[in-house]
Design a protein around this motif. Sequence first.
Motif, PDB file in Angstrom:
ATOM      1  N   LEU A 100       0.402  -0.818  -0.150  1.00  0.00           N
ATOM      2  CA  LEU A 100       0.100   0.044   0.386  1.00  0.00           C
ATOM      3  C   LEU A 100       0.562   1.117   0.132  1.00  0.00           C
ATOM      4  CD1 LEU A 100      -2.403  -1.240   2.285  1.00  0.00           C
ATOM      5  CD2 LEU A 100      -3.057  -1.074   0.261  1.00  0.00           C
TER       6      LEU A 100
ATOM      7  N   LEU B 208       1.538   3.525   2.872  1.00  0.00           N
ATOM      8  CA  LEU B 208       0.457   4.824   2.429  1.00  0.00           C
ATOM      9  C   LEU B 208       1.380   5.915   3.797  1.00  0.00           C
ATOM     10  CD1 LEU B 208      -2.355   2.659   4.167  1.00  0.00           C
ATOM     11  CD2 LEU B 208      -2.815   3.754   2.359  1.00  0.00           C
TER      12      LEU B 208
ATOM     13  N   THR C  82      -6.499  -6.229  -0.634  1.00  0.00           N
ATOM     14  CA  THR C  82      -5.783  -6.155  -0.593  1.00  0.00           C
ATOM     15  C   THR C  82      -4.509  -6.750  -1.886  1.00  0.00           C
ATOM     16  OG1 THR C  82      -5.517  -4.915   0.641  1.00  0.00           O
ATOM     17  CG2 THR C  82      -3.653  -5.020  -0.308  1.00  0.00           C
TER      18      THR C  82
ATOM     19  N   ARG D 152      -5.192  -0.068  -2.990  1.00  0.00           N
ATOM     20  CA  ARG D 152      -5.666   1.254  -1.507  1.00  0.00           C
ATOM     21  C   ARG D 152      -6.896   1.448  -1.473  1.00  0.00           C
ATOM     22  NH1 ARG D 152      -1.048   6.064  -2.664  1.00  0.00           N
ATOM     23  NH2 ARG D 152       0.907   5.168  -1.629  1.00  0.00           N
TER      24      ARG D 152
END
Length: 256
Positions: A113, A115, A135, A145
Amino acid sequence: MAEQQTPAPIRAEGTAPDPLTAPGKPDSAVVRDALGVGFAVGLSGFAFGVTSASNGLSLLQTCALSLLVFTGASQFALVGALAGGGNPVTAAAGAFFLGVRNAFYGLRLSQLLQLPRWVRPFAAQWVIDETTAVTLAQPTRRARRIGFAVTGLTLYVLWNLTTLLGALGAEAIGDTAAWGLDAAGPATFLALLAPMLRSTTERAAAALAVVLMLGLVPVLPNGVPVLVAALAAPLVLFVQGRKAPADTNSREGTDR
């Protein structure tokens, strides 16, 4: 006049495409799959609410578990241990160790991801079996995401709402054992896991894990059999690794 075409962006030869923007699954398809998982599993919160309230936990305690713990298997394990007369500390420890698997999920998801740092503490609350499954099934970072966020939000809201409804309706349901509601969470997880077992190695690891867990449930405290069952993966990989050199040597002998 010939129609003017916009030239495609030039990418240096040998350069990998950007995983965030590379062509992949349509956003609508990712959202649809994520919503399907979120709704299917989120409804299982009703089973937890009923089971928890029927085993003596208050409405506040039941809702707090779903809001703060938010990992179904650990919640069911804690309530089951308390209902069986277990010590609260031991019950909490078993639920904690059962939830440790989410930390390993987080290690993998953090790579996929990527993030922003300020988002990670909040996203960690949604690192569970279902968000990990959705995911990992996506081909690009953008899709991952979206899948993670939609699954996590849908499941968190619905799980907590149905937990509240289940706790409030526990008296009307009666004996939860007669309804088999305590099996709803594990059954849903197995339904999500089964399509992901594509190779012989994965199926062998899953089968061995089931045998280990079922064989140890009668003799070990709640939560511990699941941790021991995790040893199935390295055991299968070890056996596979021992067989591979033997097969290679056999082929070399035939070639000679």
